[in-house]
Design a protein around this motif. Structure first.
Motif, PDB file in Angstrom:
ATOM      1  N   CYS A  66      22.419  -1.555   4.405  1.00 20.04           N
ATOM      2  CA  CYS A  66      21.139  -2.221   4.154  1.00 20.04           C
ATOM      3  C   CYS A  66      20.857  -3.321   5.164  1.00 20.04           C
ATOM      4  N   LYS A  67      21.838  -3.704   5.970  1.00 19.69           N
ATOM      5  CA  LYS A  67      21.631  -4.819   6.883  1.00 19.69           C
ATOM      6  C   LYS A  67      21.448  -4.378   8.329  1.00 19.69           C
ATOM      7  N   GLN A  68      21.660  -3.067   8.590  1.00 17.10           N
ATOM      8  CA  GLN A  68      21.548  -2.606   9.959  1.00 17.10           C
ATOM      9  C   GLN A  68      20.655  -1.370   9.984  1.00 17.10           C
ATOM     10  N   GLU A  69      19.382  -1.578  10.118  1.00 12.09           N
ATOM     11  CA  GLU A  69      18.410  -0.504  10.094  1.00 12.09           C
ATOM     12  C   GLU A  69      17.636  -0.493  11.399  1.00 12.09           C
ATOM     13  N   GLY A  70      17.352   0.722  11.895  1.00 11.45           N
ATOM     14  CA  GLY A  70      16.507   0.855  13.064  1.00 11.45           C
ATOM     15  C   GLY A  70      15.053   0.859  12.677  1.00 11.45           C
ATOM     16  N   GLU A  71      14.190   1.005  13.687  1.00 10.86           N
ATOM     17  CA  GLU A  71      12.755   0.968  13.412  1.00 10.86           C
ATOM     18  C   GLU A  71      12.318   2.089  12.465  1.00 10.86           C
ATOM     19  N   LEU A  72      12.883   3.291  12.648  1.00 11.46           N
ATOM     20  CA  LEU A  72      12.497   4.409  11.796  1.00 11.46           C
ATOM     21  C   LEU A  72      12.921   4.177  10.351  1.00 11.46           C
ATOM     22  N   GLU A  73      14.147   3.680  10.160  1.00 10.10           N
ATOM     23  CA  GLU A  73      14.605   3.411   8.797  1.00 10.10           C
ATOM     24  C   GLU A  73      13.749   2.334   8.127  1.00 10.10           C
ATOM     25  N   MET A  74      13.410   1.304   8.892  1.00  5.24           N
ATOM     26  CA  MET A  74      12.579   0.242   8.327  1.00  5.24           C
ATOM     27  C   MET A  74      11.169   0.753   8.045  1.00  5.24           C
ATOM     28  N   LEU A  75      10.687   1.682   8.866  1.00 10.95           N
ATOM     29  CA  LEU A  75       9.387   2.294   8.626  1.00 10.95           C
ATOM     30  C   LEU A  75       9.390   3.056   7.309  1.00 10.95           C
ATOM     31  N   ILE A  76      10.472   3.790   7.081  1.00 15.55           N
ATOM     32  CA  ILE A  76      10.609   4.527   5.823  1.00 15.55           C
ATOM     33  C   ILE A  76      10.704   3.564   4.645  1.00 15.55           C
ATOM     34  N   MET A  77      11.422   2.443   4.853  1.00 13.70           N
ATOM     35  CA  MET A  77      11.580   1.459   3.786  1.00 13.70           C
ATOM     36  C   MET A  77      10.239   0.846   3.373  1.00 13.70           C
ATOM     37  N   LEU A  78       9.273   0.797   4.274  1.00 14.30           N
ATOM     38  CA  LEU A  78       7.954   0.247   3.939  1.00 14.30           C
ATOM     39  C   LEU A  78       7.175   1.161   3.006  1.00 14.30           C
ATOM     40  N   LEU A  79       7.547   2.434   2.965  1.00 12.77           N
ATOM     41  CA  LEU A  79       6.830   3.382   2.121  1.00 12.77           C
ATOM     42  C   LEU A  79       6.968   3.034   0.646  1.00 12.77           C
ATOM     43  N   VAL A  80       8.158   2.585   0.255  1.00  9.69           N
ATOM     44  CA  VAL A  80       8.402   2.260  -1.159  1.00  9.69           C
ATOM     45  C   VAL A  80       7.552   1.076  -1.626  1.00  9.69           C
ATOM     46  N   PRO A  81       7.563  -0.088  -0.941  1.00  4.08           N
ATOM     47  CA  PRO A  81       6.699  -1.187  -1.392  1.00  4.08           C
ATOM     48  C   PRO A  81       5.207  -0.844  -1.331  1.00  4.08           C
ATOM     49  N   SER A  82       4.815   0.075  -0.448  1.00  2.00           N
ATOM     50  CA  SER A  82       3.413   0.494  -0.405  1.00  2.00           C
ATOM     51  C   SER A  82       3.031   1.194  -1.704  1.00  2.00           C
ATOM     52  N   PHE A  83       3.911   2.097  -2.157  1.00  2.00           N
ATOM     53  CA  PHE A  83       3.651   2.783  -3.423  1.00  2.00           C
ATOM     54  C   PHE A  83       3.772   1.824  -4.601  1.00  2.00           C
ATOM     55  N   GLN A  84       4.712   0.889  -4.516  1.00  2.00           N
ATOM     56  CA  GLN A  84       4.847  -0.096  -5.587  1.00  2.00           C
ATOM     57  C   GLN A  84       3.580  -0.941  -5.719  1.00  2.00           C
ATOM     58  N   ALA A  85       3.015  -1.344  -4.590  1.00  2.00           N
ATOM     59  CA  ALA A  85       1.774  -2.122  -4.619  1.00  2.00           C
ATOM     60  C   ALA A  85       0.674  -1.343  -5.318  1.00  2.00           C
ATOM     61  N   ALA A 110      -2.480   7.421  -3.218  1.00  2.00           N
ATOM     62  CA  ALA A 110      -1.127   7.850  -2.865  1.00  2.00           C
ATOM     63  C   ALA A 110      -1.155   8.815  -1.681  1.00  2.00           C
ATOM     64  N   VAL A 111      -2.110   9.733  -1.689  1.00  2.00           N
ATOM     65  CA  VAL A 111      -2.249  10.675  -0.576  1.00  2.00           C
ATOM     66  C   VAL A 111      -2.579   9.922   0.713  1.00  2.00           C
ATOM     67  N   GLY A 112      -3.447   8.919   0.617  1.00  2.00           N
ATOM     68  CA  GLY A 112      -3.789   8.116   1.788  1.00  2.00           C
ATOM     69  C   GLY A 112      -2.578   7.408   2.375  1.00  2.00           C
ATOM     70  N   ILE A 113      -1.726   6.872   1.503  1.00  2.00           N
ATOM     71  CA  ILE A 113      -0.501   6.196   1.965  1.00  2.00           C
ATOM     72  C   ILE A 113       0.421   7.183   2.680  1.00  2.00           C
ATOM     73  N   LEU A 114       0.571   8.383   2.093  1.00  2.46           N
ATOM     74  CA  LEU A 114       1.443   9.390   2.707  1.00  2.46           C
ATOM     75  C   LEU A 114       0.905   9.856   4.049  1.00  2.46           C
ATOM     76  N   LEU A 115      -0.403  10.042   4.146  1.00  4.48           N
ATOM     77  CA  LEU A 115      -0.991  10.484   5.414  1.00  4.48           C
ATOM     78  C   LEU A 115      -0.768   9.445   6.515  1.00  4.48           C
ATOM     79  N   CYS A 116      -0.960   8.171   6.170  1.00  7.60           N
ATOM     80  CA  CYS A 116      -0.711   7.103   7.148  1.00  7.60           C
ATOM     81  C   CYS A 116       0.755   7.084   7.570  1.00  7.60           C
ATOM     82  N   PHE A 117       1.643   7.274   6.601  1.00  9.04           N
ATOM     83  CA  PHE A 117       3.071   7.252   6.894  1.00  9.04           C
ATOM     84  C   PHE A 117       3.459   8.391   7.832  1.00  9.04           C
ATOM     85  N   PHE A 118       3.020   9.611   7.524  1.00  4.04           N
ATOM     86  CA  PHE A 118       3.364  10.759   8.362  1.00  4.04           C
ATOM     87  C   PHE A 118       2.762  10.636   9.754  1.00  4.04           C
TER      88      PHE A 118
END
Length: 370
Positions: A66-85, A110-118
């Motif tokens: 959890c303390k050593q993430e690259g840009e892609l991993e951190m990008l994926i991690m943003l998906l969860v708080p986006s859905f939580q919001a 939710a579809v809009g969030i996924l499209l932006c993420f992909f």
């Protein structure tokens, strides 16, 4: 090493709490009141937000560092708080405007969030190694924009709810659902911190963040479940149809009945609502509200308050020996602080000053007559 294991234990514990709270939201029994249908649906949205958080934590603890993430991993991690919001916003707006939140609207967001993420992931792989971080920062900006957009939507509906309260109740303090507003503010703060923690990569920040969201999310569940007990006091507001209803009595009948009600000084009763008054006058809420607005140029709360202040002014002059506390009670005010605040707002002076000024004017007029 031990310090890091301790951190992972705290992180894992917060995941267990999130999982338990999500299960609790789903399994606790709720009344079968048809008016609470959307509330029951929104409760599932909230539970989903907790399950997503728990999944993210368990994945980080058992499968990743959890303390050593690259840009892609951190990008994926943003998906969860986006859905939580999305889920928390839908859940809280449902409490104050049940008809606004629908499954279709939630799914479209939710579809809009996924499209932006992909789209961002595709761009990430198309860019060179040295520019990966640009995609991540774009994702953070989009996430912050999402939080701001949802905050505007929530604020608009909460202010609308507060305005409707003033049209339905004479005393709105206990019905304002301030906890809904306060929790949403805290949820937004958590959302901002969730984005910031991917940049502020320190253990003390992580621990403070984990402790903060665990406490707030626990408080959210407790208050969200207790909302059922509050619903009956605001059902006429949040369940009111936006469509016009048939008028049962003519203007003349309502005007006459309302005049008699005022003459009998029934406005000094506690907890007067538009619903109770319309039932007493044998008319409907929509028509009565419009009549008060057009005839007096005030909403229901302001109108009742003006009647009570006028009664207080009369009592202050005619019954000078009565203490101000009793004046407040006799005029229908719930407390001395409310009486003082409302009296100053209407007259521009305190009750004591009003009484003293009238006594001075009376003495001056008496001297002039002599």
């Amino acid at each position: 090493m031990l310090e890091f294991d301790y951190f992972k234990f705290v992180w894992l514990l917060s995941g267990v709490v999130a999982l338990v709270l999500g299960i609790f939201l789903l399994t606790i029994s709720m009344p079968k009141n048809p008016k609470l249908k959307n509330y029951r649906i929104a409760r599932r949205f909230a539970a989903l937000a907790y399950f997503m958080l728990a999944t993210k934590i368990f994945t980080g603890v058992f499968l990743g560092d959890c303390k050593q993430e690259g840009e892609l991993e951190m990008l994926i991690m943003l998906l969860v708080p986006s859905f939580q919001a999305l889920m928390f916003t839908a859940s809280l707006i449902t409490l104050i405007n049940p008809s606004f939140v629908t499954l279709r609207k939630v799914l479209s967001h939710a579809v809009g969030i996924l499209l932006c993420f992909f789209a961002l992931v595709v761009i990430y792989f198309l860019m060179s190694d040295g520019t990966y971080h640009i995609v991540y920062y774009i994702a953070v900006m989009l996430y912050l924009f999402q939080l701001g957009f949802y905050a505007i939507i929530f604020t608009r509906h909460y202010n609308r709810y507060r305005r409707k309260l003033d049209h339905f109740f004479s005393d709105t303090e206990k019905r304002r659902l301030l906890w809904v507003r306060n929790i949403y503010i805290l949820v937004i703060i958590i959302g901002i911190a969730a984005g910031a923690k991917l940049i502020i990569n320190t253990q003390i920040f992580y621990i403070c963040f984990i402790a903060f969201y665990t406490v707030i999310y626990t408080y959210f569940v407790v208050q969200y479940i207790n909302y059922v007990d509050e619903f009956h006091t605001i059902a006429s507001v949040v369940s009111q149809s936006e469509e016009d209803t048939e008028v049962e009595n003519g203007t003349a009948n309502v005007a006459s009945a309302l005049e008699g009600w005022i003459t009998r000084k029934e406005f000094v009763q506690q907890d007067i609502s538009l619903e109770s008054l319309s039932a007493e006058l044998n008319t409907n809420q929509t028509y009565l509200s419009r009549y008060i607005n057009s005839e007096y140029g005030q909403n229901f709360k302001t109108w009742i308050n003006s009647l009570r202040i006028a009664e207080a002014q009369r009592l202050l002059v005619e019954q000078r020996e009565i203490p101000l506390v009793q004046i407040a009670e006799k005029s229908g005010m719930k407390s001395s602080s409310t009486f003082y605040r409302n009296f100053v707002a209407v007259t521009g002076m305190t009750p004591a000053d009003y009484r003293n000024n009238f006594e001075v004017e009376s003495d001056t007029d008496a001297e002039t007559d002599n």
